[in-house]
Write a protein that holds these residues in place. Structure first.
Motif, PDB file in Angstrom:
ATOM      1  N   PHE A  86       0.883  -1.150   0.000  1.00  0.00           N
ATOM      2  CA  PHE A  86       0.000   0.000   0.000  1.00  0.00           C
ATOM      3  C   PHE A  86       0.930   1.211   0.000  1.00  0.00           C
ATOM      4  CE2 PHE A  86      -4.336  -0.113   2.384  1.00  0.00           C
ATOM      5  CZ  PHE A  86      -4.979   0.353   1.265  1.00  0.00           C
TER       6      PHE A  86
ATOM      7  N   HIS B  42       0.561   5.306   0.959  1.00  0.00           N
ATOM      8  CA  HIS B  42      -0.276   6.429   1.373  1.00  0.00           C
ATOM      9  C   HIS B  42       0.492   7.726   1.190  1.00  0.00           C
ATOM     10  CE1 HIS B  42      -3.298   3.732   2.881  1.00  0.00           C
ATOM     11  NE2 HIS B  42      -4.032   4.740   3.324  1.00  0.00           N
TER      12      HIS B  42
ATOM     13  N   ALA C 294      -3.799  12.649   9.815  1.00  0.00           N
ATOM     14  CA  ALA C 294      -4.167  11.288   9.400  1.00  0.00           C
ATOM     15  C   ALA C 294      -5.190  11.354   8.266  1.00  0.00           C
ATOM     16  CB  ALA C 294      -4.752  10.532  10.577  1.00  0.00           C
ATOM     17  N   TRP C 295      -6.109  12.311   8.369  1.00  0.00           N
ATOM     18  CA  TRP C 295      -7.135  12.526   7.351  1.00  0.00           C
ATOM     19  C   TRP C 295      -7.170  14.006   6.995  1.00  0.00           C
ATOM     20  CZ3 TRP C 295     -12.111   9.920   9.829  1.00  0.00           C
ATOM     21  CH2 TRP C 295     -11.936   8.536   9.850  1.00  0.00           C
TER      22      TRP C 295
ATOM     23  N   HIS D 131      -7.547  10.166  -1.305  1.00  0.00           N
ATOM     24  CA  HIS D 131      -7.872   9.817   0.082  1.00  0.00           C
ATOM     25  C   HIS D 131      -9.054  10.675   0.519  1.00  0.00           C
ATOM     26  CE1 HIS D 131      -7.005   8.848   4.406  1.00  0.00           C
ATOM     27  NE2 HIS D 131      -6.767   7.671   3.848  1.00  0.00           N
ATOM     28  N   HIS D 132      -9.387  10.633   1.814  1.00  0.00           N
ATOM     29  CA  HIS D 132     -10.623  11.296   2.268  1.00  0.00           C
ATOM     30  C   HIS D 132     -10.636  12.810   2.014  1.00  0.00           C
ATOM     31  CE1 HIS D 132     -10.955   7.391   3.906  1.00  0.00           C
ATOM     32  NE2 HIS D 132     -10.521   7.625   5.131  1.00  0.00           N
TER      33      HIS D 132
ATOM     34  N   TYR E  49      -6.582   3.127  -4.770  1.00  0.00           N
ATOM     35  CA  TYR E  49      -7.440   3.421  -3.619  1.00  0.00           C
ATOM     36  C   TYR E  49      -8.198   4.677  -3.985  1.00  0.00           C
ATOM     37  CZ  TYR E  49      -8.071   4.902   1.389  1.00  0.00           C
ATOM     38  OH  TYR E  49      -8.533   5.308   2.618  1.00  0.00           O
TER      39      TYR E  49
ATOM     40  N   TRP F 125      -9.707  -0.234  -4.156  1.00  0.00           N
ATOM     41  CA  TRP F 125      -9.957  -0.188  -2.714  1.00  0.00           C
ATOM     42  C   TRP F 125     -10.949   0.907  -2.397  1.00  0.00           C
ATOM     43  CZ3 TRP F 125      -8.777   0.241   2.644  1.00  0.00           C
ATOM     44  CH2 TRP F 125      -8.246  -0.911   3.234  1.00  0.00           C
TER      45      TRP F 125
ATOM     46  N   ASP G  71     -12.539   2.493   0.651  1.00  0.00           N
ATOM     47  CA  ASP G  71     -12.452   2.505   2.107  1.00  0.00           C
ATOM     48  C   ASP G  71     -13.810   2.697   2.769  1.00  0.00           C
ATOM     49  OD1 ASP G  71     -10.489   2.508   4.353  1.00  0.00           O
ATOM     50  OD2 ASP G  71     -11.731   4.247   4.822  1.00  0.00           O
TER      51      ASP G  71
ATOM     52  N   ALA H  16     -14.460   4.386   5.645  1.00  0.00           N
ATOM     53  CA  ALA H  16     -14.711   5.629   6.397  1.00  0.00           C
ATOM     54  C   ALA H  16     -15.592   6.519   5.528  1.00  0.00           C
ATOM     55  CB  ALA H  16     -13.396   6.323   6.719  1.00  0.00           C
TER      56      ALA H  16
ATOM     57  N   GLU I 151      -6.580  -3.252  11.769  1.00  0.00           N
ATOM     58  CA  GLU I 151      -5.439  -2.770  10.981  1.00  0.00           C
ATOM     59  C   GLU I 151      -4.134  -3.129  11.685  1.00  0.00           C
ATOM     60  OE1 GLU I 151      -6.316   1.404  10.487  1.00  0.00           O
ATOM     61  OE2 GLU I 151      -7.806   1.005   8.942  1.00  0.00           O
TER      62      GLU I 151
ATOM     63  N   ASN J 113      -4.528  -5.748   6.031  1.00  0.00           N
ATOM     64  CA  ASN J 113      -3.861  -4.471   5.741  1.00  0.00           C
ATOM     65  C   ASN J 113      -3.310  -3.859   7.014  1.00  0.00           C
ATOM     66  OD1 ASN J 113      -6.676  -3.900   6.418  1.00  0.00           O
ATOM     67  ND2 ASN J 113      -6.205  -1.787   5.976  1.00  0.00           N
TER      68      ASN J 113
ATOM     69  N   TRP K 145      -0.962   5.557   8.792  1.00  0.00           N
ATOM     70  CA  TRP K 145      -0.915   5.293   7.348  1.00  0.00           C
ATOM     71  C   TRP K 145      -0.124   6.355   6.597  1.00  0.00           C
ATOM     72  CZ3 TRP K 145      -2.458   0.659   5.884  1.00  0.00           C
ATOM     73  CH2 TRP K 145      -3.269  -0.055   6.764  1.00  0.00           C
TER      74      TRP K 145
HETATM   75  C1  FUL Z   1      -8.688   3.514   6.838  1.00  0.00           C
HETATM   76  C2  FUL Z   1      -8.552   4.976   6.410  1.00  0.00           C
HETATM   77  O1  FUL Z   1      -9.419   5.818   7.133  1.00  0.00           O
HETATM   78  C3  FUL Z   1      -7.100   5.248   6.669  1.00  0.00           C
HETATM   79  O2  FUL Z   1      -6.759   6.586   6.523  1.00  0.00           O
HETATM   80  C4  FUL Z   1      -6.289   4.376   5.713  1.00  0.00           C
HETATM   81  O3  FUL Z   1      -6.471   4.792   4.391  1.00  0.00           O
HETATM   82  C5  FUL Z   1      -6.657   2.903   5.892  1.00  0.00           C
HETATM   83  C6  FUL Z   1      -6.016   1.989   4.919  1.00  0.00           C
HETATM   84  O4  FUL Z   1      -8.037   2.728   5.856  1.00  0.00           O
HETATM   85  O5  FUL Z   1      -9.922   3.108   7.121  1.00  0.00           O
END
Ligand code: FUL
Length: 688
Positions: A45, A47, A57-58, A96-97, A142, A180, A182, A184, A240, A279, A286
């Motif tokens: 992976f 990030h 992180a986000w 990402h988010h 992702y 992928w 996710d 969230a 995780e 993962n 991450w």
């Molecule tokens: C999580 C995400 O919220 C993290 O930031 C990251 O990408 C991880 C692999 O999955 O749920």
């Protein structure tokens, strides 16, 4: 003469006819894409996004585009590291988010096309895809369903936007092996300036079934990972932390909720094939954070991840965060190199290859399902029993005394996952001894156990859903991993050691001298004096007589007579237990300790709570006071732990020695204002 020829012809005809017997699958089976994916076993992976530059992180979705300007971005470095580690592919965070797109998407301005890097002409997804191609790696993307930047997130229009982006990614970058999505989903965000909280129903909002159709149309060979919405090809394993259950069925039910226990173990009688992907990140988080440079997973931790994923019928998806300069940190690279080296040494010489193998029973009379099909180095051929058999064994005869500590076994999963339980016996000194008793096998199961010296090894299938099939057996003697032991002293003053490999021996000294294999050998926790003690220890391989480098720890007076007196919370004692992974949190107030007797104190040490989610509780400002009667207090030190957020490790403060029976540590501020105070460990520095 003629008759003999006829019989010969007939028997060769029935033989070849029998050889073509096709066994019927049992229960759900993998698709061709799932099967191809499972064989990849181990991949990466990566990030990297705009929040790499805000230490978050986000990302919130409003990160300034000017922040994205790496001076060394080199996707070839990422691919080279992964390739050399033996990985088979890379999944990259295209979005990402935060909603920031690492490719110049036509559908948003919030992307690399509006950043200073390469004057907006760059495309990180393309650089990653090209590097994967160059290094012979498969490429995956992702794409976060949750988008904290897009104004339409939460409205039906966003689904069109999401599918447009998916179409770009699945059309313009060659073959994609995995996508992928996710889990969230929804929460607060920028949302085009609205700055609000948006909730969605993850089950209905995305209309996954139609998105899946689009994905499969654009990339027929892809596998889809989704833990939020409708079931897809692969499942999350519920953590995780880098492991799946020892019992791991590649099955789930196609409908219905999937509680954590099912994610961890699968569902024995599930009606859909949904294998688990493990993962985890090479660091706690991450994305890259400088403060985690000292928290890169160690070799024993990485080995555990490998054996608890690939070794338990899962795949291993290991994350590398990219630094703000655009590279993988050298510590992460070194860590993965060590893992690769150890795995190579471990799986170098298969001791089953030259063994003779026999079965308690085999299917039919032909060679097609004979015992030796499980050691012929061909995953397509397999040993099988007759349909009515559920218990059978395979015995490997090494022909001589052989030592081993790893056992690898595989089922031909294209015919379903069947084995429910199995055990392993070794013939030691003429006696069969059980060395393991386990449950599922699946695509691959690897067992670790203390080195056994034996002439024969027997795999007993104890129960199986249908007649058992075994396509591969391997046996290895892994080298002992020699890492310096960790040394812990608990509240009672008992010292324990832990080495990275259960098979190594530990030798220690308590007087600061160099330990050797002639020093005391560690068996059970060691009582130490109440005063200061300097402890050194080595891990030792009794077979090769090699030692690790020396691990050392200095302890001040023991905590035996100490009592935390201003709380009834039993968790408080965790700050004195020597274990840095446990911590105590309290909302307000001081930490007051009755030392049991008078001590001359010249300083203290504070270790903040170590988990990343406890980061807000790190104490940045403090006061430290002492007292001889617990009533009248004298301030001995006050101030700040500079840079503690980036460097959340032991903090030491010293001052002019004072006599004290009581101490008081008063937290004044934390990293997140208003957060509770977190302490992993607390200690004093005394003067004799
Ligand atoms: C999580 C995400 O919220 C993290 O930031 C990251 O990408 C991880 C692999 O999955 O749920």
């Amino acid at each position: 003469m003629k008759k003999t020829l006829f019989i010969l012809l007939l028997s060769s005809f029935t033989c070849s006819f029998a050889q073509n017997e096709a066994l019927k699958p049992y229960g759900p089976i993998p698709t061709a894409n799932q099967l191809r994916w499972q064989k990849m076993e181990y991949y990466a992976f990566i990030h990297y996004s705009i929040n790499t530059y805000t230490d978050m992180a986000w990302g919130f979705g409003n990160e300034d585009l000017n922040l994205f300007n790496p001076d060394k971005l080199d996707a070839r470095q990422w691919a080279k590291i992964c390739k050399e580690a033996g990985m088979k592919g890379i999944i990259f965070t295209a979005k990402h988010h935060s909603g920031f797109c690492m490719w110049p998407s036509k559908y948003t301005e919030y992307s690399v096309k509006n950043v200073p890097w390469k004057n907006g002409k760059g495309d990180v997804v393309k650089e990653m895809a090209d590097a994967c191609k160059e290094f012979g790696l498969k490429f995956g993307v992702y794409l976060s369903p949750w988008d904290r930047n897009h104004p339409d997130y939460g409205k039906p229009e966003y689904i069109t936007y999401f599918r447009n982006q998916l179409t770009e990614l699945l059309t313009n970058y060659g073959e994609i092996f995995e996508v992928w999505f996710d889990g969230a989903n929804g929460g607060n965000g920028y949302y085009g300036g609205a700055n609000e909280t948006r909730k969605i129903d993850a089950k209905t909002y995305y209309d996954w079934q139609n998105t899946y159709k689009l994905v499969r149309k654009l990339q027929p060979n892809i596998v889809i990972w989704n833990d939020g919405g409708d079931r897809a090809d692969l499942r999350w394993v519920g953590t995780e932390a880098g492991y799946v259950g020892e019992t791991n069925w590649s099955l789930l039910n196609a409908r219905g909720d999937v509680p954590e226990d099912m994610l961890r173990h699968g569902v024995e009688n599930g009606n859909a094939w949904v294998p688990g992907e493990v993962n985890t990140s090479i660091r706690p988080e991450w994305f890259y954070h400088e403060r985690e440079d000292r928290k890169v997973k160690t070799l024993p931790q990485l080995l555990d991840v490998y054996y608890h994923s690939v070794g338990r019928n899962g795949t291993m998806l290991l994350n590398f965060p990219i630094m703000p300069n655009g590279l993988i940190h050298e510590k992460d690279e070194k860590a993965i190199q060590e893992l690769t080296k150890t795995l190579k040494e471990t799986f170098k010489s298969n001791l089953a290859k030259n063994a003779k193998i026999t079965a308690s029973t085999s299917r039919g009379k032909t060679a097609q399902f004979a015992a030796n099909k499980s050691i012929d180095n061909d995953l397509d051929s397999y040993w099988a029993t007759n349909d009515d058999i559920k218990t059978a064994s395979l015995t490997l005869d090494f022909g001589k005394m052989t030592s081993f500590n790893r056992f690898l076994v595989q089922e031909p999963i294209r015919l379903g996952q069947r084995v429910k339980s199995f055990s392993l016996d070794a013939l030691v000194n003429g006696k069969w001894t059980e060395i393991a008793k386990e449950t599922t096998i699946g695509y691959k199961r690897i067992l670790r156990f203390p080195t056994v010296e034996a002439t024969k090894l027997r795999l007993n299938i104890l129960d199986s859903k249908s007649c058992p099939l075994i396509s591969n057996i391997e046996v290895y003697k892994a080298p002992i991993v020699l890492t310096p032991p960790t040394i812990i002293r608990d509240k009672e003053g008992l010292v324990s050691f832990k080495s990275g490999d259960k098979e190594s021996e530990i030798y220690y000294t308590l007087d600061g001298s160099q330990p050797t294999s002639r020093s005391p050998k560690y068996t059970t926790p060691v009582k130490t004096a109440d005063g200061k003690v300097e402890i050194k220890a080595i891990s030792y391989n009794p077979f090769t007589k090699q030692s690790s480098i020396v691990g050392e720890e200095s302890f001040d007076i023991s905590h035996k007579s100490w009592k935390i007196i201003n709380t009834n919370d039993i968790n408080a004692n965790q700050i004195l237990d020597g274990n840095s992974t446990t911590s105590w949190h309290q909302k307000n107030g001081d930490l007051v300790i009755d030392l049991g007797k008078q001590q001359k104190i010249s300083g203290f040490r504070y270790l903040p709570a170590q988990n990343w989610w406890e980061e807000g509780s790190i104490i940045t400002h403090f006061q430290f006071s002492t007292s001889t009667d617990g009533i009248n207090w004298k301030l001995a030190s006050e101030g700040e732990f500079s840079n503690i957020k980036n460097n959340p490790f032991w903090q030491t403060k010293t001052f002019e020695p004072v006599q004290a029976n009581f101490i008081k540590f008063t937290p004044m501020k934390t990293v997140n204002p208003g957060s509770d105070f977190g302490i992993a460990e607390f200690d004093l520095i005394t003067k004799e």
